[in-house]
Structure formats: C-alpha cells, structure tokens
Design an enzyme around this catalytic site. Sequence first.
Site, PDB file in Angstrom:
ATOM      1  N   GLY A   1     -18.524   4.136 103.388  1.00  0.00           N
ATOM      2  CA  GLY A   1     -17.238   3.432 103.382  1.00  0.00           C
ATOM      3  C   GLY A   1     -16.145   4.276 103.985  1.00  0.00           C
ATOM      4  O   GLY A   1     -16.172   5.519 103.884  1.00  0.00           O
TER       5      GLY A   1
ATOM      6  N   TYR B   1     -17.788  -1.364  89.134  1.00  0.00           N
ATOM      7  CA  TYR B   1     -18.303  -1.345  87.761  1.00  0.00           C
ATOM      8  C   TYR B   1     -18.335  -2.783  87.252  1.00  0.00           C
ATOM      9  O   TYR B   1     -17.864  -3.697  87.921  1.00  0.00           O
ATOM     10  CB  TYR B   1     -17.445  -0.444  86.862  1.00  0.00           C
ATOM     11  CG  TYR B   1     -15.983  -0.784  86.897  1.00  0.00           C
ATOM     12  CD1 TYR B   1     -15.142  -0.226  87.861  1.00  0.00           C
ATOM     13  CD2 TYR B   1     -15.440  -1.692  85.992  1.00  0.00           C
ATOM     14  CE1 TYR B   1     -13.809  -0.556  87.913  1.00  0.00           C
ATOM     15  CE2 TYR B   1     -14.094  -2.014  86.048  1.00  0.00           C
ATOM     16  CZ  TYR B   1     -13.284  -1.447  87.000  1.00  0.00           C
ATOM     17  OH  TYR B   1     -11.967  -1.782  87.065  1.00  0.00           O
TER      18      TYR B   1
ATOM     19  N   GLY C   1      -9.725   2.453 101.772  1.00  0.00           N
ATOM     20  CA  GLY C   1      -8.763   3.193 100.944  1.00  0.00           C
ATOM     21  C   GLY C   1      -9.439   4.113  99.942  1.00  0.00           C
ATOM     22  O   GLY C   1      -8.978   5.236  99.715  1.00  0.00           O
TER      23      GLY C   1
ATOM     24  N   LYS D   1      -2.664   0.394  99.051  1.00  0.00           N
ATOM     25  CA  LYS D   1      -2.604   1.849  98.925  1.00  0.00           C
ATOM     26  C   LYS D   1      -1.972   2.530 100.141  1.00  0.00           C
ATOM     27  O   LYS D   1      -1.305   3.546 100.009  1.00  0.00           O
ATOM     28  CB  LYS D   1      -4.010   2.424  98.677  1.00  0.00           C
ATOM     29  CG  LYS D   1      -4.517   2.111  97.271  1.00  0.00           C
ATOM     30  CD  LYS D   1      -5.864   2.731  96.975  1.00  0.00           C
ATOM     31  CE  LYS D   1      -6.307   2.314  95.582  1.00  0.00           C
ATOM     32  NZ  LYS D   1      -7.578   2.874  95.160  1.00  0.00           N
TER      33      LYS D   1
END
Length: 288
Positions: free
Chosen positions: A130, A224, A133, A66
């Site tokens: 965190g 997920y 990215g 990214k």
Amino acid sequence: MIDRYAVAGNPVEHSRSPTIHQQFAQQTGQHLDYGRLLCPLDGFKATLQAFADHGARGCNVTVPFKFEAFEMAARRTPRAELAQAANTLRFDAPSEGGWLADNTDGVGLVRDITVNAGVALSGQRVLLLGAGGASAGVLGPLIEARPAEIVLANRSFDKAQALVDRHADWAAEHQVRLTARSLDNAGQAYDVFINGTAASLSGGGVPVGPGVLRPGTLALDMMYGPAAQPFLQWARDHHALARDGLGMLVEQAAESFAVWRGIRPDTAPVLASLRAQLDAPLNRTPSP
Ligand code: NDP
C-alpha cells in the site's frame, strides 16, 4: 468548559476512537469529551475551523483527510513532515505557534508489533503493501525500527516509488534497504508482512500470493473487525502469525492522547476490552 476533541473524517460513524479516548480519560483522570465530526468531502477545512473556533482542543483525522489536515497546520512534527499526512491535530493558539500536525500511526504500528505482539523488527525483512495515507504514516517509524530491508509494494507502482524516494535519505541514515515493487513482483518469504492497503475494507481479498509468507511470518492487516477476517484466515492457512489492526488503532490513539494531554495511558486494558467487544458478533465494519 470541558476540553473537546473528536475524530474527523468521512465516514466516522463506526469509529472506535471515542470509546478508546473515553477509556483513556477515565484511566488517567483527565476531564474531556471526545466525539465524532462528520466532515463533508468538500468541507473539511470549514468544519474543522468551526470546531476549533468553538473551543475544541484538537482532533484525530481519518480517511480521506489526512493529507488535507497536514496542509492546514502551521507547524508539523518531523514524523508528520516525512509522511506529509497527519492523523492528529492540536489546535494551539496563534500565540503558541498555531495548529500542530502530527502522525501517530507509525509509532502505533511499531509499538503493536514489537511490544504487544512481541515480534522484533530489527534486522528483519519486511513487506509493506500500500502507498496511501496509512503506509505514508508508518514507513518512517518502520525504518526507525531498523529492519534489514523494507519492500514497499503497491497496485499503482508510481505511488510506491514516490513514497520510497521521499524516504530514501531516512532509510540510508538507518541502514535500511528500501525498494519499491509492483504487487505481482512483491518477493518471497518475509519475516513481517503488513497489509496497509484498503483491500480488506473493500472485500478485495489479499492482493498478493502466499509466497510472501513463510511459516511463522507475522502477517498483519491494518484492518480489524469482520472485514479483516478473510486476511486473518488466509494467514493462518499458510502457517503465519495472524494479527489485525486493533492494537495499532489503540496504540496510535494513546500517542495522540499524549500529544494533547502530556500523559500516556496504559493501552493493555483498553485493547483487551475492545478485543472482547469485537469478539462479540458484529455486523458492521469499523473505520479507524
Ligand atoms: P488510502 O485510500 O489512502 O490508500 C489505499 C491503498 O490501498 C492504496 O495504496 C491503494 O492502491 C490500495 N488498494 C485499495 N484497494 C486495493 C485492492 N483491492 N488491491 C490492492 N490494493 C488496493 O487508505 P489508507 O492508506 O488511509 O488506509 C488503508 C487501510 O488501513 C484502510 O483499511 C484503513 O482502515 C486502515 N487503517 C488502519 C489504521 C489502524 O489504526 N488500524 C490506521 C490507518 C488506516 P492504489 O494506490 O493503487 O490506489
């Protein structure tokens, strides 16, 4: 020739993005092909350039490219500029200004929280874990949602502080109290807790104690699938409202689709169909 797109990253084989974009294309009557582009770790630029040279119109970018994608583009949207990371590229011709970099992760997350989960962010206390990215992409749009406070905590404190410093003006403009903390001093009883670390992905458990929750806290892991299950169970065990990153995934994809095609698909049926697929037993870990 059919318009081509892809998700570019390493790894990409388990990405759900092709399924999502094919459903968007069908729903909106757009004729396009969306695949996967596995890029060597030292060959992202060359792989992407070859893809564009063969007529592709754009791509999504995932781990770990990214930041590189952001650097490659001739033009950047303000939200990509704030993140200094891009998850969406549009291969505009040089006569149109050149490649455009955007970041749709944050708007996807905010929409999932406020629309799909129906949880307000305005005036709330938010903990974001965190400083990679993903967190870089979501911090700006989270600030725009005007919570009272955002605490950004990360294992490497310096990275959290750098991200906070970069967003200080944006936070002041939106009257949001923004501070960096270490994981062992992350604070207590937030209204919204977002895990944007890769801890679930690596099976590392939840990196903070349950004191960050209160009954009814929205506890969202950007992960997920099966890898998110320990986090979700932990949240439920502590009476929080548990949510995974599937809604964010679909919402950021819809925003990318709009950047490329100028039309915003309806995310609800796509999220429902993906949720049904994921609820069936899976034995592998997807990536965004
Ligand atoms: P990065 O590799 O850029 O950053 C990883 C972050 O996680 C760093 O802040 C790192 O801390 C931290 N971290 C890693 N392992 C641990 C651990 N065991 N304990 C505590 N902190 C840890 O990854 P991304 O930011 O790109 O992605 C983060 C997660 O978000 C991934 O799981 C990814 O799949 C998910 N994601 C989901 C999206 C969606 O649409 N649902 C979109 C984007 C990402 P340090 O700085 O100290 O190394």
